[in-house]
Design an enzyme around this catalytic site. Structure first.
Site, PDB file in Angstrom:
ATOM      1  CG  ASP A 120     -14.687 -19.782  12.801  1.00  0.00           C
ATOM      2  OD1 ASP A 120     -15.266 -20.790  13.217  1.00  0.00           O
ATOM      3  OD2 ASP A 120     -13.453 -19.731  12.582  1.00  0.00           O
ATOM      4  CG  HIS A 176     -14.104 -17.815  16.628  1.00  0.00           C
ATOM      5  ND1 HIS A 176     -14.212 -18.446  17.840  1.00  0.00           N
ATOM      6  CD2 HIS A 176     -13.336 -18.637  15.849  1.00  0.00           C
ATOM      7  CE1 HIS A 176     -13.529 -19.571  17.811  1.00  0.00           C
ATOM      8  NE2 HIS A 176     -12.982 -19.714  16.624  1.00  0.00           N
TER       9      HIS A 176
HETATM   10 ZN   LIG Z   1     -12.189 -20.971  12.695  1.00  0.00          ZN
END
Ligand SMILES: [Zn+2]
Length: 266
Positions: free
Chosen positions: A91, A95
């Site tokens: 991530d 994100h």
């Molecule tokens: Zn995540």
């Protein structure tokens, strides 16, 4: 007096060199030992296929098509399509919080660091909603010393043993809520203070499964850390002493993407 003083300085210098040398030569020999096999390298990523456990609600996650075959074309190629957050993935800070770093912009120095392994397998087996308290991070520090800047902190829940059984891995209740352990907000705050580069786990999410607000995602990504999720079996990692190499796809503007994570074992 002067002579004693000088040799005193010399002695202090020697002690400093002796303290510094083992660390430096240990890291050098760790790298050199990769090709000779002395240093073990663990691959903490799952191979990507359409058989992996996707986030609930995702309808399509991976597709590969053969474009050319050796028989027909003289060479073999495929094209593939996949979600950015599927299988072992990273991530990027972008994100969740808007305006943050995308996967291609994360400074490369954040991809190399000592692994801090926090083992909560016993707690997770008793309570699938377990959230690692900050006190467990402090306990680790009592045993291994203060967490260094640039460390990559991994939560070892043992959930990898459930992979790739989607039902066991997601551990959803009748309402569809998932249940697996994660980091607490307090632990994440402490690890941000320690200037960790990233947080990782052997589950689907850094936040515990039942979380609905993804509070740790907002906090840690907002502070510029990245996350590693769906890491493969972490059972062979020592609590301290391993070194991680994190190699995500360099996807321009990506919110994250598939990642290869290697652990160099001491
Ligand atoms: Zn995540």
């Amino acid at each position: 007096m002067a002579l004693v003083g000088r040799s005193g300085v010399l002695a202090a210098g020697m002690v400093a060199i002796m303290i510094l040398l083992p660390q430096k030569s240990r890291q050098d020999s760790m790298l050199e030992g990769i090709s000779t096999g002395k240093t073990r390298v663990l691959d903490l990523s799952y191979a990507i296929s359409d058989k992996l456990v996707a986030w609930p609600g995702d309808e399509k996650w991976f597709e590969a098509k053969v474009n050319a075959t050796v028989e027909k074309n003289g060479y073999f190629t495929r094209s593939f399509w996949m979600l950015e957050h599927y299988g072992t993935h990273l991530d990027a800070p972008a994100h969740f919080p808007p305006g943050k770093t995308t996967v291609d912009q994360i400074p490369v120095k954040q991809f190399f660091g000592p692994a801090v392994v926090l083992d909560v397998r016993a707690e997770g087996a008793k309570d699938a909603d377990y959230q690692l308290p900050a006190a467990r991070v402090e306990e680790w520090e009592k045993r291994h010393g203060r967490i260094r800047e640039g460390a990559i902190v991994l939560l070892r829940t043992g959930w990898a043993s459930r992979w790739p059984d989607a039902q066991k891995y997601r551990n959803q209740d009748a309402q569809g809520n998932m249940h697996f352990p994660g980091f607490s907000m307090e632990a994440a705050k402490l690890l941000i203070e320690r200037k960790a580069s990233g947080l990782g786990c052997d589950t689907m999410s850094i936040d515990y499964g039942a979380s609905s607000d993804f509070a740790v995602h907002h906090l840690a990504l907002g502070a510029g850390l990245y996350h590693l999720e769906n890491l493969a079996d972490l059972s062979e990692l020592p609590e301290a002493g391993a070194f991680l190499v994190v190699a995500p796809i360099k996807l321009e503007g990506g919110s994250g993407g598939p990642v290869r994570v290697f652990a160099l074992l001491p």
